[in-house]
Design an enzyme around this catalytic site. Sequence first.
Site, short mmCIF file in Angstrom:
data_model
loop_
_atom_site.label_atom_id
_atom_site.label_comp_id
_atom_site.label_asym_id
_atom_site.label_seq_id
_atom_site.Cartn_x
_atom_site.Cartn_y
_atom_site.Cartn_z
N HIS A 61 31.47 41.94 30.55
CA HIS A 61 31.42 40.77 31.29
C HIS A 61 29.99 40.41 32.14
CE1 HIS A 61 36.08 40.04 31.68
NE2 HIS A 61 35.60 40.26 30.37
N GLU A 63 29.29 39.18 35.06
CA GLU A 63 29.31 39.63 36.56
C GLU A 63 28.77 41.22 36.58
OE1 GLU A 63 31.62 37.79 35.06
OE2 GLU A 63 32.43 36.59 36.51
N CYS A 89 36.40 36.83 36.93
CA CYS A 89 38.09 37.09 36.53
C CYS A 89 38.91 38.11 37.67
CB CYS A 89 38.14 38.19 35.16
SG CYS A 89 37.16 39.70 35.21
N CYS A 99 36.03 41.63 37.40
CA CYS A 99 34.80 41.42 38.22
C CYS A 99 34.93 40.93 39.49
CB CYS A 99 34.02 40.17 37.38
SG CYS A 99 33.33 40.66 35.70
ZN ZN Z 1 34.93 39.51 34.33
#
Ligand code: ZN
Length: 156
Positions: A61, A63, A89, A99
């Site tokens: 992801h 982040e 998320c 994240c």
């Molecule tokens: Zn995430």
Amino acid sequence: MSAGPAPAEGAADAHWLRRTVELSRLCPPSDTAFSVGCAVVAADGTVLAEGHSRRDDPRDHAEEAALRGVDPGDPRLAGATLYSSLEPCSSRSSRPLPCSSLILATPVPRVVFAWREPSVFVDCVGAERLRAAGRAVVERPDLAAGVREVNAHLLG
Ligand SMILES: [Zn+2]
């Protein structure tokens, strides 16, 4: 690292969110995951880290890719803002920590995102989790159009 306007509400937030949308365009294509960009910006406008989805690993992801490049002992984190084109998320199956938990493991006090995660893959309560933990969370839906455009193929 590059620098730009000092994070603050208003114009600087818009600048850095537009930067995250540009970063999201670097993501390897996917039919099963959003393309997202992330930038961690110090209070003086110095970019501490940037990331985008699937940068180092197909499951990355944005982040986590960005936070991987941050020195956890960097004192500037305590005044930094994390910008993400998409709401961080709150749950995920491909990694032990979502994240929002990775962000809560840092002292970064402020999170700004453009697009609240639509319930395409999973219900997201990342903004609520971050707020509940005392972080300032700013949502800029006025800048979400560019994020939706990058992810239009996922939205049916
Ligand atoms: Zn995430």
